[in-house]
Design a protein around this motif. Structure first.
Motif, PDB file in Angstrom:
ATOM      1  N   SER B  24       0.936   1.151  10.483  1.00 50.56           N
ATOM      2  CA  SER B  24      -0.177   0.872   9.572  1.00 50.56           C
ATOM      3  C   SER B  24       0.085   1.456   8.194  1.00 50.56           C
ATOM      4  O   SER B  24      -0.383   0.943   7.185  1.00 50.56           O
ATOM      5  CB  SER B  24      -1.490   1.425  10.137  1.00 50.56           C
ATOM      6  OG  SER B  24      -1.529   2.833   9.996  1.00 50.56           O
ATOM      7  N   GLN B  25       0.865   2.556   8.122  1.00 57.17           N
ATOM      8  CA  GLN B  25       1.148   3.194   6.831  1.00 57.17           C
ATOM      9  C   GLN B  25       2.246   2.460   6.069  1.00 57.17           C
ATOM     10  O   GLN B  25       2.250   2.415   4.850  1.00 57.17           O
ATOM     11  CB  GLN B  25       1.632   4.626   7.042  1.00 57.17           C
ATOM     12  CG  GLN B  25       0.525   5.592   7.364  1.00 57.17           C
ATOM     13  CD  GLN B  25       1.046   6.997   7.626  1.00 57.17           C
ATOM     14  OE1 GLN B  25       2.260   7.222   7.722  1.00 57.17           O
ATOM     15  NE2 GLN B  25       0.144   7.931   7.754  1.00 57.17           N
ATOM     16  N   SER B 158      -7.774   2.904   8.963  1.00 56.81           N
ATOM     17  CA  SER B 158      -6.954   1.907   8.267  1.00 56.81           C
ATOM     18  C   SER B 158      -7.192   0.512   8.839  1.00 56.81           C
ATOM     19  O   SER B 158      -6.418  -0.406   8.594  1.00 56.81           O
ATOM     20  CB  SER B 158      -5.479   2.284   8.352  1.00 56.81           C
ATOM     21  OG  SER B 158      -5.057   2.215   9.688  1.00 56.81           O
TER      22      SER B 158
END
Lengths: 349, 342
Positions: B24-25, B158
């Motif tokens: 996700s990052q 997120s």
């Protein structure tokens, strides 16, 4: 020749009073029968020793009296030899490692503690405000556990403890004491003026921060010892501190000191902002250029009493207590010898 | 406009959650769903004490293991010194690893990754009369009881989803997902038919002994004392092929006795609870891509499992590599297929 019973009075029930009492009683009784009593106006958990975090660590620079370094070493070795006893936790004794941060050369006690080494550059990155530091494993001895344990050992041996405020050595001598052991800490001046003794006021905040496993002590020579933030984990809480105010007798917690300690400790260790404050205490370190550990013979009219002074341990009382107790026992032994000699019939009879 | 790549991560232990967070990052334009039958506090990771000391995998090259460990150590160091440390359950801890006889490798490959690594002095070894040699160092403890929920929170922040569901067959995830990241640990034995993965049962005790501030580990890895935020972990056992999750009372006594021999003050520990975990043991970590094909369908898979006793120690390095493999697959997806049938 039968040795008569020696009446011993110990004044003071902090770590110095109780450990000196135990050391002397263990060494001489019952071969030399002792009738020992302890008088104090404060007992655990209200003594200065109960406020101290209990970390074994002398000051950074050596005292003017080289014997103090020996007493510290003797205390460390004595405690370390008990670290594997099943009772260690009951006594309040455990090992703890951690950091000393500042700008100073290596202390003389680097060989007393375990695993002393300089901090690596990556470790210094953890403490961006500091440029130098060291790591070692030391001992933690908590007054709140140790003093009750000492008390139990003394009571087992038949020593009696009384809540009593002693107003003078004379009153104790006239009460029949042969030897008086003066462990009155910061209040010794009330029994005998001592211009060298002053309170070194300290204030600490106790928090719950069980993730903290290391002590962190910072030093700033321009501010003086323990006027810089320090964080010392104990068995249940973590002690935050960093105040050493000479001459300040104010026993109340100061809001200004609280804010200063809190702010500086949180800066040093940001995770503390998650810590819950559970206590705050003030104590007076019995500050003196060096420990007063010596004999004095006091005369009251026709009678006299032997006094052994054992006070003035500043911010390192727990650190040197056992070495001092042993030295006090040595002095006590000398008193016994002298008394035996003075009782012996003259050689020509 | 590019379609959002839909990624399913199977497994919600430390490997699954950290891989999901890493993706996700790093990967733009993707949706992530973590699917697992168990979430914290019921995963295998929850039983582990989380001390960062690497386990050696015979089939994974040492430079790779060192890279994964280094990446994990650096990642967690940054967390430990940040405001997130307490929420994430990451803190420094120092201690000793002691050996009954001098090991062939006195300085392990990870010595320069941990902090302040050195040999123990004679004075320090005196406390361990049955031991001839020792190493002292400072490392990190990553406490899963806090770390896993912290990862879950970051994932949700997120836009990631968490789904409790038992997957029996990876094809269940088709056609809802474009890429599947398989972090099912021991579950891979059934899920993908990997017979190379098997349990190594570990039993530990959680005890109250807050005066213990340093870790002590026997070099064999079988006996250890790891002080944590809420309890001290005493271990352990290594029982190959044992699937039983019930604590064995005799073993508990034996573990306690071994730990007390190293640290006698533990005799006064109280409130002792038993825990069991099955390490997802494999000769090497399976970290690779695979295309599954069935009929006219294809399923893009990235495997990230088989970390045995070293999962927490290498999790972030492993997650970074899995993320790179996911990005490889995404590049494949975004190249228009030359023919519609593969």
């Amino acid at each position: 020749m039968v040795a008569g019973v020696m009446r011993v009075v110990v004044i003071g029930a902090g770590v110095i009073g109780l450990s000196t009492a135990l050391c002397i009683h263990e060494r001489f009784h019952p071969a030399q029968p002792l009738h020992m009593t302890i008088y104090a106006d404060r007992f655990t958990p209200f003594t200065t020793s109960d406020v101290a975090a209990g970390l074994w660590q002398p000051y950074l620079s050596d005292s003017s009296n080289p014997q103090e370094a020996e007493w510290g070493q003797q205390t460390f070795d004595y405690l370390l030899s008990h670290i594997h006893s099943q009772d260690a936790e009951k006594v309040g004794l455990s090992l703890i490692s951690g950091y000393n941060l500042f700008q100073h050369e290596d202390p003389s006690w680097r060989n007393t503690v375990l695993g002393f080494r300089r901090l690596t550059p990556r470790e210094m990155d953890i403490f961006p405000e500091y440029s130098y530091g060291w790591f070692n494993t030391s001992l933690s001895l908590e007054g709140k556990r140790y003093l009750p344990w000492l008390t139990e050992r003394l009571m087992e041996r038949g020593v009696k403890l009384f809540h009593r405020k002693v107003e003078s050595f004379e009153e104790v001598a006239r009460g029949g004491a042969d030897v008086i052991i003066n462990c009155t800490g910061v209040w010794a001046g009330a029994l005998q003026t001592d211009a060298l003794l002053q309170p070194g006021r300290g204030q600490i905040i106790q928090v719950e921060a069980p993730w903290m496993k290391h002590f962190i002590l910072t030093h700033d020579s321009s501010l003086g010892i323990y006027n810089s933030p320090y964080i010392i984990p104990g068995s249940k809480t973590v002690t935050l501190g960093g105040v050493f105010q000479l001459g300040n007798w104010n026993e109340l917690n100061s809001v200004h000191d609280h804010n200063s300690i809190w702010k500086r400790c949180c800066k040093l260790e940001p995770t503390l902002k998650n810590a819950r404050i559970v206590g705050e205490l003030t104590g007076f370190r019995p500050a003196r250029p060096q420990v007063r550990l010596e004999r004095e013979k006091l005369h009251f009219g026709s009678s006299s009493a032997e006094v052994i002074h054992n006070y003035g341990h500043g911010g390192y009382g727990i650190t040197v207590h056992w070495g001092c107790a042993m030295e006090a026992a040595n002095l006590f032994g000398k008193i016994l010898e002298e008394k035996k000699l003075s009782r012996m019939p003259p050689a020509h009879l | 406009a590019m379609d959002t790549v839909r990624i399913a991560v199977v497994g919600a232990g430390v490997i699954g959650l950290s891989t999901a967070v890493c993706i996700s990052q790093v990967v733009p334009g993707c949706s992530i769903t973590v699917i697992s039958d168990k979430f914290s506090p019921d995963t295998t990771s929850n039983v582990a004490a989380g001390i960062l000391i690497p386990h050696t995998y015979p089939d994974t090259p040492v430079p790779t293991q060192k890279q994964w460990f280094t990446e994990t150590f650096q990642h967690l160091s940054a967390i430990a010194t940040s405001a997130e440390a307490v929420d994430a359950g990451v803190h420094l801890v120092s201690g000793w690893q002691v050996f009954r006889s001098v090991p062939t490798e006195e300085v392990p490959f990870w010595a320069d990754v941990v902090l302040g690594f050195r040999k123990m002095t004679e004075a320090e070894l005196k406390r361990f009369p049955q031991y001839e040699f020792g190493q002292a160092f400072t490392t990190l403890k990553c406490e899963t009881a806090a770390y896993l929920p912290w990862l879950e929170k970051r994932l949700k922040e997120s836009g990631g989803l968490l789904l409790t569901r038992r997957i029996e067959d990876l094809w269940e995830l088709q056609p809802s997902f474009d890429i599947v990241v398989n972090c099912s640990g021991l579950g891979s034995r059934q899920l993908v038919g990997d017979s190379m993965i098997s349990p190594v049962r570990g039993q530990v005790l959680h005890a109250q002994a807050p005066w213990v501030k340093n870790f002590i580990r026997d070099g064999s890895g079988l006996t250890y004392i790891y002080p944590g935020t809420s309890y001290v972990t005493l271990g352990g056992t290594r029982q190959k092929g044992d699937w039983s999750l019930s604590p064995d009372v005799e073993l508990s006594r034996e573990i306690f006795s071994r730990c007390c021999a190293l640290e006698p003050s533990l005799h006064r520990a109280h409130n002792i609870r038993e825990k069991v975990g099955l390490r997802p043991s494999r000769p090497g970590v399976r970290l690779q891509k695979e295309i599954l094909v069935r009929g006219g369908q294809r399923l893009l898979v990235v495997h990230n499992y088989g970390h045995g006793s070293g999962g927490i120690s290498v999790h972030w390095g492993s997650a970074l590599e899995a993320t790179r493999l996911v990005m490889d697959w995404i590049r494949t997806l975004r190249i228009p297929a030359p023919v519609s049938k593969l």
